[in-house]
Design an enzyme around this catalytic site. Structure first.
Site, PDB file in Angstrom:
ATOM      1  N   GLY A  31      40.637  72.969 -11.183  1.00 36.20           N
ATOM      2  CA  GLY A  31      40.349  73.117 -12.540  1.00 36.20           C
ATOM      3  C   GLY A  31      41.806  73.034 -13.386  1.00 36.20           C
ATOM      4  O   GLY A  31      42.723  72.679 -12.691  1.00 36.20           O
ATOM      5  N   HIS A  37      44.410  64.836 -12.704  1.00 36.17           N
ATOM      6  CA  HIS A  37      43.145  64.866 -12.078  1.00 36.17           C
ATOM      7  C   HIS A  37      41.961  63.784 -12.544  1.00 36.17           C
ATOM      8  O   HIS A  37      41.245  63.008 -11.799  1.00 36.17           O
ATOM      9  CB  HIS A  37      42.352  66.266 -12.602  1.00 36.17           C
ATOM     10  CG  HIS A  37      42.912  67.248 -12.021  1.00 36.17           C
ATOM     11  ND1 HIS A  37      43.780  67.993 -13.045  1.00 36.17           N
ATOM     12  CD2 HIS A  37      43.139  67.775 -10.874  1.00 36.17           C
ATOM     13  CE1 HIS A  37      44.268  69.305 -12.352  1.00 36.17           C
ATOM     14  NE2 HIS A  37      43.775  68.912 -11.044  1.00 36.17           N
TER      15      HIS A  37
HETATM   16  P1  AMP Z   1      44.797  70.984  -7.923  1.00 41.30           P
HETATM   17  O1  AMP Z   1      43.778  71.070  -9.112  1.00 41.30           O
HETATM   18  O2  AMP Z   1      46.087  71.180  -8.283  1.00 41.30           O
HETATM   19  O3  AMP Z   1      44.412  71.306  -6.671  1.00 41.30           O
HETATM   20  O4  AMP Z   1      44.751  69.212  -7.620  1.00 41.30           O
HETATM   21  C1  AMP Z   1      43.587  68.685  -7.468  1.00 41.30           C
HETATM   22  C2  AMP Z   1      43.791  67.198  -6.968  1.00 41.30           C
HETATM   23  O5  AMP Z   1      44.387  66.579  -7.930  1.00 41.30           O
HETATM   24  C3  AMP Z   1      44.998  67.152  -5.802  1.00 41.30           C
HETATM   25  O6  AMP Z   1      44.520  66.039  -4.866  1.00 41.30           O
HETATM   26  C4  AMP Z   1      46.252  66.790  -6.624  1.00 41.30           C
HETATM   27  O7  AMP Z   1      47.072  66.301  -5.878  1.00 41.30           O
HETATM   28  C5  AMP Z   1      45.857  65.888  -7.471  1.00 41.30           C
HETATM   29  N1  AMP Z   1      46.874  66.042  -8.647  1.00 41.30           N
HETATM   30  C6  AMP Z   1      47.356  67.018  -9.094  1.00 41.30           C
HETATM   31  N2  AMP Z   1      48.056  66.767 -10.129  1.00 41.30           N
HETATM   32  C7  AMP Z   1      48.441  65.099 -10.182  1.00 41.30           C
HETATM   33  C8  AMP Z   1      48.961  64.485 -11.127  1.00 41.30           C
HETATM   34  N3  AMP Z   1      50.075  64.722 -11.689  1.00 41.30           N
HETATM   35  N4  AMP Z   1      49.054  63.063 -10.713  1.00 41.30           N
HETATM   36  C9  AMP Z   1      48.009  62.670  -9.670  1.00 41.30           C
HETATM   37  N5  AMP Z   1      47.229  63.556  -9.135  1.00 41.30           N
HETATM   38  C10 AMP Z   1      47.395  64.882  -9.367  1.00 41.30           C
END
Ligand code: AMP
Length: 283
Positions: A31, A37
């Site tokens: 989230g 995302h």
């Molecule tokens: P998180 O909500 O931080 O656990 O991230 C969920 C997914 O989004 C994970 O696969 C992350 O690697 C991806 N994600 C987070 N930040 C970025 C970003 N800046 N660019 C691309 N993917 C991202």
């Protein structure tokens, strides 16, 4: 968009979609959604018939309870963003739904050396928690295509390993999507919400230093370049957990570059009490 909070509901919905021959794309998140995302969702929508997003702040992957408590929650805004993005299904489970028997005694996964370097050193148990939630989510969301971000480079490698370790009855293809950055270069992250204005301005130095390494990389000894990169961060008041130049294929540290091996510069550093991670392929 369908919003499901229970395993039963989402499983029924996905089973029906699969029976109609639909392919399922899945982007798990914690989230506090941002464009990073959304890029995973776009890739899923382009490559599959039904895009499922989960929002679950996974207690099992926080080695620091204070970090878990401070994790930003913006559910109403997230739902609005997901509606707009064309996401088909949001899975929004409670901790009890994911861990009906609590988090103690969950399965431990053999991640080998991957757990012994970089994030593995500074966040003990973190990747076990990632695997525990991913194994559970993959068992619920019977996906064919999993979308994750390169931003969490080591996590992608861990999940690749997990997919080899667990037995699920459909093949799961992992798609690693490029890191989405703010206009000034800062990698988008939910944790950026916790940066005050001064820290936010300074945070851009991380991506600048990664680019510095990319621009100054030469075959041969790279230890001086690594030390210089770390110093550039320390000079700007970052508390650096690690700054490494590593083999992009297996993350083992590289001190002497043959001029050919694909390398990733990868770092974790605190600014103003907020821990940020970033990485860049440098050749
Ligand atoms: P998180 O909500 O931080 O656990 O991230 C969920 C997914 O989004 C994970 O696969 C992350 O690697 C991806 N994600 C987070 N930040 C970025 C970003 N800046 N660019 C691309 N993917 C991202």
């Amino acid at each position: 968009m369908n919003i499901f909070r229970t395993t039963e509901e989402i499983q029924l919905h996905i089973r029906q979609a699969r029976e109609k021959g639909k392919t399922i794309g899945f982007a798990p998140t914690m989230g506090a959604l941002h464009e990073g995302h959304l890029s995973l969702i776009e890739s899923s929508k382009a490559g599959t018939d039904l895009t499922v997003v989960s929002i679950f702040v996974n207690p099992a992957q926080f080695n620091d309870p204070a970090d878990y408590k401070k994790y930003p929650i913006t559910t109403d805004k997230d739902i609005a963003m997901l509606e707009k993005s064309g996401t088909d299904v949001l899975f929004l489970p409670s901790a009890l739904e994911i861990y009906p028997h609590g988090t103690a005694g969950l399965e431990q996964y053999d991640l080998g050396y991957l757990e012994t370097l970089l994030e593995g050193v500074y966040r003990p148990g973190h990747f076990q928690g990632v695997c525990q939630v991913m194994a559970r989510l993959l068992g619920i969301v019977r996906t064919n295509h999993l979308y994750m971000g390169q931003k969490d480079y080591q996590q992608c490698m861990v999940v690749k390993r997990l997919l080899e370790l667990i037995h699920i009855d459909q093949k799961v293809q992992l798609h690693i999507c490029p890191t989405v950055r703010e206009a000034d270069g800062l990698a988008m992250s939910s944790r950026n919400l916790r940066l005050g204005p001064a820290a936010r301005q300074k945070a851009v130095v991380i991506s600048k230093v990664l680019r510095y390494v990319k621009e100054n990389l030469q075959p041969g000894d790279v230890t001086a370049l690594k030390a210089k990169a770390k110093k550039l961060l320390v000079d700007e008041q970052f508390e650096v957990d690690y700054f490494e130049v590593a083999d992009a294929g297996n993350l083992s540290p590289v001190n002497n570059w043959d001029g050919e091996t694909k390398l990733v510069a990868i770092t974790a550093a605190f600014i103003d009490g907020v821990r940020l991670i970033d990485n860049m392929i440098v050749n």
